[in-house]
Design a protein around this motif. Structure first.
Motif, PDB file in Angstrom:
ATOM      1  N   GLU A  36      28.751  66.257  81.443  1.00  0.00           N
ATOM      2  CA  GLU A  36      29.401  67.210  80.535  1.00  0.00           C
ATOM      3  C   GLU A  36      30.436  68.042  81.289  1.00  0.00           C
ATOM      4  N   ARG A  37      30.089  68.462  82.508  1.00  0.00           N
ATOM      5  CA  ARG A  37      31.025  69.258  83.311  1.00  0.00           C
ATOM      6  C   ARG A  37      32.296  68.461  83.594  1.00  0.00           C
ATOM      7  N   ILE A  40      34.450  68.253  80.469  1.00  0.00           N
ATOM      8  CA  ILE A  40      35.144  69.534  80.251  1.00  0.00           C
ATOM      9  C   ILE A  40      36.319  69.662  81.210  1.00  0.00           C
TER      10      ILE A  40
END
Length: 72
Positions: A36-37, A40
């Motif tokens: 997810e990081r 992003i």
């Protein structure tokens, strides 16, 4: 897979403190969070580089790709 960690690392305690039932679940969660990081960061890099589009364009493509009718 085996991962070697420094002796001072108490992963079991960290997993329990974070609310996980096992180290495996804890590590899997960390890997998913890192995915997810990265996603992003890709978005932030695109924004910084000016690779953007209008919400209406995104919405139309998203709806088409997912079989969702037009917004009301």
């Amino acid at each position: 897979m085996q991962i070697n960690l420094p002796d001072s690392t108490d992963v079991q305690s960290q997993a329990v403190a974070a609310g996980f039932a096992s180290v495996d679940e804890y590590v899997f969660s960390l890997i998913e969070r890192d995915k997810e990081r990265v996603a992003i960061q890709v978005g932030l890099d695109a924004l910084r580089d000016g690779r953007t589009r209008s919400f209406d364009d995104f919405d139309a493509e998203f709806r088409k790709d997912n079989g969702i009718g037009p917004a009301v």
